[in-house]
Design an enzyme around this catalytic site. Structure first.
Site, short mmCIF file in Angstrom:
data_model
loop_
_atom_site.label_atom_id
_atom_site.label_comp_id
_atom_site.label_asym_id
_atom_site.label_seq_id
_atom_site.Cartn_x
_atom_site.Cartn_y
_atom_site.Cartn_z
N LYS A 59 10.33 -1.38 -17.72
CA LYS A 59 10.64 -1.34 -16.43
C LYS A 59 9.89 -0.62 -15.75
CE LYS A 59 14.43 -3.66 -13.32
NZ LYS A 59 15.52 -4.40 -13.44
N LEU A 60 9.51 -0.85 -14.27
CA LEU A 60 9.29 -0.28 -13.56
C LEU A 60 9.04 -1.02 -12.32
CD1 LEU A 60 5.08 1.04 -14.63
CD2 LEU A 60 7.64 2.57 -14.75
N SER A 61 9.67 0.24 -10.97
CA SER A 61 9.74 -0.26 -9.53
C SER A 61 8.61 -0.44 -9.02
CB SER A 61 10.36 1.36 -9.29
OG SER A 61 11.74 1.87 -9.51
N THR A 113 11.28 1.73 -5.26
CA THR A 113 11.27 0.92 -4.71
C THR A 113 11.48 0.99 -3.09
OG1 THR A 113 10.36 -0.56 -5.70
CG2 THR A 113 10.63 -1.44 -3.90
N ALA A 114 13.22 1.40 -3.49
CA ALA A 114 14.28 1.33 -2.39
C ALA A 114 13.40 3.01 -1.12
CB ALA A 114 15.46 2.20 -2.48
N HIS A 152 21.28 -1.54 -6.52
CA HIS A 152 22.04 -2.28 -7.41
C HIS A 152 23.00 -2.65 -7.31
CE1 HIS A 152 18.94 -0.65 -10.43
NE2 HIS A 152 19.02 0.36 -10.66
#
Length: 266
Positions: A59-61, A113-114, A152
């Site tokens: 999983k990757l941002s 991403t945030a 999250h």
């Protein structure tokens, strides 16, 4: 059925959305040749390890895609994006985003991403303090930092800490682009063959569909990795982050990823 492939390492997070979505694949509940060795890590740790191609699948941002470059390729299944799913900036007292970023802001990692969204929304941002995402609410409420960038399940619990929302960066993104918020995707290392990648993509999609069809099957796995989260928060988390885009990113999702990846940061 194709011949069995080697076991693939798969890095994903211990958050309820991932343990829910990938439970069937992890425990061999699917009719697929894909077998995985799961490694559960915080999203920013996964972002860092991708620089070295540590896992076959990870999983990757979306915020990390540019830095990781061509080492991984995005799959259309297993992604985390949608509407109303964006990160928040929270503070001890009500204030604007401009006021919130006038002092040190706790962030869950520079490749998340945030953080990319925050940099786009608040180009004047200067002082950041990196810490694991689940420590940010306490850092804000204790006064260790001026504001916090939360992701999250923290979006469901920040009010319990007496904190206030300065901005919902997902709302900001959606108003500006009319596109879903592209948080993260599942990526395959670039050296995997096209046949293997196609099987993996089908297997991940089947795992997500299995989760939708058997929502209680993963309950113990989700709870085992959710730490102190209540059942209610786990359910909210899953309902928000696992959606139709998790089965297939879709055209709007691909446009959103391209828009965010190509966006110019200050």
């Amino acid at each position: 059925m194709p011949p069995p492939m080697r076991e693939l390492t798969f890095g994903y997070s211990p958050c309820p959305n991932d343990t829910f979505a990938f439970h069937a694949l992890t425990f061999g509940l699917l009719d697929t040749p894909v077998r995985i060795a799961p490694v559960l890590l915080d999203i920013e740790e996964l972002n860092r390890r991708a620089h070295h191609g540590e896992f076959d699948l990870t999983k990757l941002s979306v915020g990390a895609f540019a830095a990781v470059g061509t080492g991984y390729r995005l799959l259309r299944s297993g992604a985390a994006l949608g509407h109303g799913v964006g990160p928040l900036v929270v503070t001890r007292t009500p204030m604007s985003l401009t006021e919130a970023v006038s002092g040190p802001v706790a962030i869950p990692g520079r490749e998340t991403t945030a953080y990319r969204l925050l940099r786009l929304a608040a180009p004047q941002l200067e002082q950041v303090v990196e810490m694991r995402y689940d420590r940010i609410l306490q850092a804000v409420s204790s006064g260790h930092v001026h504001a916090g960038l939360i992701i999250h399940e923290s979006r469901f619990t920040y009010a319990e800490h007496g904190l206030h929302k300065a901005i919902d960066l997902g709302d900001w993104w959606e108003r500006d682009t009319n596109l879903p918020v592209p948080l993260a995707g599942i990526c395959a290392r670039a050296d995997l063959s096209a046949d293997v990648v196609a099987e993996v993509e089908r297997a991940i999609r089947a795992s997500v569909q299995y989760a939708f069809d058997h929502p209680d099957a993963s309950r113990e796995y989700v709870r085992a990795n959710a730490q102190e989260l209540s059942n209610a928060v786990c359910a909210q988390h899953i309902a928000l982050y696992v959606n139709e885009h998790s089965l297939d990113i879709g055209d709007d999702g691909m446009r959103a990823i391209a828009r965010l990846t190509d966006a110019h940061e200050p």
